[in-house]
Motif scaffolding. Structure first.
Motif, PDB file in Angstrom:
ATOM      1  N   ALA A 208       0.822  -1.215   0.000  1.00 53.86           N
ATOM      2  CA  ALA A 208       0.000   0.000   0.000  1.00 53.86           C
ATOM      3  C   ALA A 208       0.859   1.269   0.000  1.00 53.86           C
ATOM      4  O   ALA A 208       0.344   2.373  -0.219  1.00 53.86           O
ATOM      5  N   ARG A 209       2.157   1.115   0.218  1.00 58.50           N
ATOM      6  CA  ARG A 209       3.059   2.262   0.226  1.00 58.50           C
ATOM      7  C   ARG A 209       4.041   2.223  -0.938  1.00 58.50           C
ATOM      8  O   ARG A 209       4.925   3.080  -1.028  1.00 58.50           O
ATOM      9  N   THR A 210       3.889   1.232  -1.818  1.00 55.28           N
ATOM     10  CA  THR A 210       4.869   1.001  -2.881  1.00 55.28           C
ATOM     11  C   THR A 210       4.333   1.416  -4.250  1.00 55.28           C
ATOM     12  O   THR A 210       3.225   1.028  -4.627  1.00 55.28           O
ATOM     13  N   ARG A 211       5.142   2.152  -4.988  1.00 60.95           N
ATOM     14  CA  ARG A 211       4.803   2.505  -6.368  1.00 60.95           C
ATOM     15  C   ARG A 211       5.519   1.592  -7.359  1.00 60.95           C
ATOM     16  O   ARG A 211       4.963   1.171  -8.360  1.00 60.95           O
ATOM     17  N   VAL A 212       6.791   1.280  -7.045  1.00 61.16           N
ATOM     18  CA  VAL A 212       7.597   0.376  -7.880  1.00 61.16           C
ATOM     19  C   VAL A 212       8.355  -0.569  -6.961  1.00 61.16           C
ATOM     20  O   VAL A 212       8.897  -0.127  -5.931  1.00 61.16           O
ATOM     21  N   LEU A 213       8.400  -1.842  -7.318  1.00 56.19           N
ATOM     22  CA  LEU A 213       9.160  -2.818  -6.533  1.00 56.19           C
ATOM     23  C   LEU A 213      10.464  -3.143  -7.248  1.00 56.19           C
ATOM     24  O   LEU A 213      10.470  -3.428  -8.452  1.00 56.19           O
ATOM     25  N   LEU A 214      11.571  -3.109  -6.496  1.00 55.67           N
ATOM     26  CA  LEU A 214      12.876  -3.498  -7.035  1.00 55.67           C
ATOM     27  C   LEU A 214      13.153  -4.956  -6.699  1.00 55.67           C
ATOM     28  O   LEU A 214      12.921  -5.404  -5.578  1.00 55.67           O
ATOM     29  N   MET A 215      13.665  -5.700  -7.682  1.00 55.95           N
ATOM     30  CA  MET A 215      14.119  -7.074  -7.434  1.00 55.95           C
ATOM     31  C   MET A 215      15.428  -7.329  -8.175  1.00 55.95           C
ATOM     32  O   MET A 215      15.513  -8.211  -9.045  1.00 55.95           O
ATOM     33  N   PRO A 216      16.496  -6.596  -7.824  1.00 57.70           N
ATOM     34  CA  PRO A 216      17.795  -6.809  -8.469  1.00 57.70           C
ATOM     35  C   PRO A 216      18.551  -7.975  -7.828  1.00 57.70           C
ATOM     36  O   PRO A 216      19.710  -7.852  -7.430  1.00 57.70           O
ATOM     37  N   SER A 217      17.900  -9.119  -7.738  1.00 54.40           N
ATOM     38  CA  SER A 217      18.451 -10.283  -7.041  1.00 54.40           C
ATOM     39  C   SER A 217      19.465 -11.009  -7.907  1.00 54.40           C
ATOM     40  O   SER A 217      19.284 -11.149  -9.127  1.00 54.40           O
ATOM     41  N   SER A 218      20.510 -11.514  -7.276  1.00 53.61           N
ATOM     42  CA  SER A 218      21.486 -12.310  -8.017  1.00 53.61           C
ATOM     43  C   SER A 218      20.923 -13.693  -8.330  1.00 53.61           C
ATOM     44  O   SER A 218      21.349 -14.340  -9.290  1.00 53.61           O
ATOM     45  N   TYR A 219      19.948 -14.164  -7.511  1.00 56.96           N
ATOM     46  CA  TYR A 219      19.335 -15.471  -7.741  1.00 56.96           C
ATOM     47  C   TYR A 219      17.899 -15.443  -7.224  1.00 56.96           C
ATOM     48  O   TYR A 219      17.646 -14.967  -6.114  1.00 56.96           O
ATOM     49  N   GLU A 220      16.988 -15.911  -8.022  1.00 58.12           N
ATOM     50  CA  GLU A 220      15.606 -16.157  -7.606  1.00 58.12           C
ATOM     51  C   GLU A 220      15.108 -17.361  -8.391  1.00 58.12           C
ATOM     52  O   GLU A 220      15.148 -17.367  -9.619  1.00 58.12           O
TER      53      GLU A 220
END
Length: 308
Positions: A208-220
């Motif tokens: 509810a507070r997020t406009r864009v989510l970052l997922m710069p993960s090395s592994y998923e």
């Protein structure tokens, strides 16, 4: 993921009990969403429970010990795989695994390559893909204004968040402390730090507070939080791991985690209303495609078949 897979079994009338393998706060057995939970401190007799069970299910470091009990008592064994790390596959290669459950197509392919070196007799007898179930109605909300990273350890992109916050002092960032790993929590005026959030509180506290989510993960291996964000039409900017490419699909905005200029450019582009609307529309469309009903129905039917 496991709770989301066990709840449908409870709803179909099955008795489901989870035995915890690590010490925690609870010392007595309790119920959670219809699932019976037995803490390690309760010191109850797990082998006796195995003897009475119809099907055993395990994952991660618990697979070797549970598999040995399953073989000893002649019980069907289900192994849920969360990653492609060698122990996940190797621990299933002791024979007696009735069903391997993978969270993505690419993980199933990696398992096939691994097991090609093993005799057929010790490979899992069957396999099933169950994508980490996300019910959109449990996460959907009106997006907020912050650029958010959930779990700020280096592997998840804590350094990327810090660098972007320094580059974009006018933009609000949200750093959610993770449950594991060394956390990079920037001491900057435009970064708000939130302590670790339980799953049921993610909608109100984070999305509810997020406009864009970052997922710069090395592994998923999949990327559940990305799928949770899609339910609200929140665009996800991610490093192109095989799991994230599969889970986010056409809704994902992929930038190499080493390309800070690229991340900044994408975030600034998403600040424009027209670009944000398009990205949000793609996010909601992908969320609808990921409806877990079919996966969970197949899962329940398969487990019921194992119990004879």
């Amino acid at each position: 993921m496991l709770v989301s897979m066990l709840r449908p079994l409870v709803e179909r009338g099955h008795d489901v009990t989870v035995w915890l393998s690590r010490y925690g706060r609870a010392a007595e057995a309790y119920e959670y969403r219809g699932i019976q939970v037995v803490p390690l401190q309760a010191r109850l007799d797990f082998p006796s429970a195995v003897r009475r069970a119809d099907v055993l299910l395990s994952h991660l470091e618990c697979v070797p010990s549970t598999s040995s009990l399953a073989r000893g008592y002649g019980k069907p064994m289900v192994v849920v795989c969360h990653n492609t790390h060698r122990p996940s596959f190797r621990d299933m290669a002791a024979g007696g695994t009735s069903l391997a459950v993978y969270n993505s197509l690419w993980m199933e392919r990696e398992a096939e390559v691994f097991f090609a070196e093993y005799p057929k007799s010790i490979r899992p007898a069957g396999s099933l893909i169950v994508r980490p179930p996300v019910f959109a109605s449990e996460y959907a909300t009106k997006p907020g204004k912050a650029v958010t990273l959930i779990n700020c350890n280096p592997e998840k992109g804590g350094n990327v968040l810090e660098a972007l916050a320094k580059r974009m002092p006018e933009q609000q960032f949200l750093a959610v402390r993770g449950a594991y790993g060394t956390q990079i929590l920037p001491d900057l005026p435009n970064v708000e730090i939130i302590e670790h959030v339980e799953g049921q509180a993610m909608r109100e506290t984070v999305y509810a507070r997020t406009r864009v989510l970052l997922m710069p993960s090395s592994y998923e291996s999949w990327g559940r939080v990305g799928c949770e964000a899609l339910a609200s039409g929140i665009p996800v900017v991610a490093h192109p791991t095989p799991g994230l490419c599969e889970s986010l699909g056409e809704a994902g905005i992929f930038v190499d985690r080493a390309d800070l200029d690229g991340y900044e450019a994408v975030l600034r582009k998403l600040l424009t209303p027209a670009e944000y609307r398009l990205a949000s529309k793609r996010a909601k469309a992908r969320s609808a495609e990921l409806d877990p009903k079919a996966d969970l129905a197949a899962w329940c039917t398969t487990v019921e078949g194992l119990s004879g």
